[in-house]
Design an enzyme around this catalytic site. Structure first.
Site, PDB file in Angstrom:
ATOM      1  CB  SER A  11     -10.707  42.544  21.842  1.00 54.84           C
ATOM      2  OG  SER A  11     -11.631  42.119  20.497  1.00 54.84           O
ATOM      3  CG  HIS A  38     -13.413  39.293  21.885  1.00 55.76           C
ATOM      4  ND1 HIS A  38     -13.451  40.657  22.057  1.00 55.76           N
ATOM      5  CD2 HIS A  38     -13.862  38.854  22.852  1.00 55.76           C
ATOM      6  CE1 HIS A  38     -14.232  41.044  23.177  1.00 55.76           C
ATOM      7  NE2 HIS A  38     -14.388  39.719  23.875  1.00 55.76           N
ATOM      8  CG  ASP A 131     -16.030  40.947  26.982  1.00 61.10           C
ATOM      9  OD1 ASP A 131     -16.535  41.020  28.007  1.00 61.10           O
ATOM     10  OD2 ASP A 131     -15.573  40.018  26.145  1.00 61.10           O
TER      11      ASP A 131
END
Length: 187
Positions: A11, A38, A131
């Site tokens: 991310s 992401h 995540d």
């Protein structure tokens, strides 16, 4: 371990981290690599072009119902979850966000763990949320190997820290150690 597939999640700071991992995979790396980063849902995915120029392997955006091919890096498209189905086929889904993200790392890791079991390596890199933690736990519980970026080198340590807590057996590595470790698993 006989490595059959690799899943990578990143991310915040992920493009820089991936730039130190993916180009280090040699042309002879004969395992599919699936990557979730992401990215905002309505942006064009510049990752494929960026990494196609840097990598020795083929780089492409994942397509729905596409069979996995060895030596190929697949990026999840913006605003779609990337999944692995039985028969080692990719699938795309516009289901609800997971950890406020679509694509979500957990979705890819959990479905890949079901498909590849002990033949899977999961890699969690820098990022600002949780995540990847549940997903990496699923990879390890299926007999696969978990690798986590060393938090001290992560642009944002939240994601690697959460993954290490969820999967204490995961190996902590510097970015330049990840590709050689993956390559060693294919021998």
């Amino acid at each position: 371990m006989s490595l059959r597939a690799v899943v990578i999640g990143a991310s915040a700071g992920g493009v820089q981290a991936l730039s130190q991992v993916l180009p280090d995979l040699p042309a002879g790396f004969r395992v599919p690599v699936m990557v979730v980063v992401h990215i905002p849902p309505h942006k064009e995915n510049a990752l494929v072009d960026l990494f196609a120029r840097k990598c020795h392997l083929q780089v492409k955006e994942a397509e729905d119902k596409e069979p996995l091919a060895p030596g190929t890096i697949y990026f999840a498209p913006p605003d779609y979850h990337l999944l692995v189905e039985a028969g080692e086929t990719l699938a795309l889904s516009s289901d609800e966000t997971v950890n406020h993200s679509r694509p979500a790392i957990d979705v890819l890791f959990e479905t890949a763990a079901d498909a590849f079991g002990s033949g899977l390596a999961g890699v969690v890199l820098t990022g600002a949320n949780q995540d990847g933690a549940k997903g990496l736990k699923a990879v390890c519980e299926a007999g696969g190997v978990g690798l986590v970026q060393d938090s001290a080198t992560a642009e944002v340590a939240t994601m690697p820290d959460a993954a290490r807590i969820a999967c204490p057996g995961a190996r902590t590595m510097y970015l330049d150690e990840i590709a050689p470790a993956l390559q060693a698993m294919t021998r």
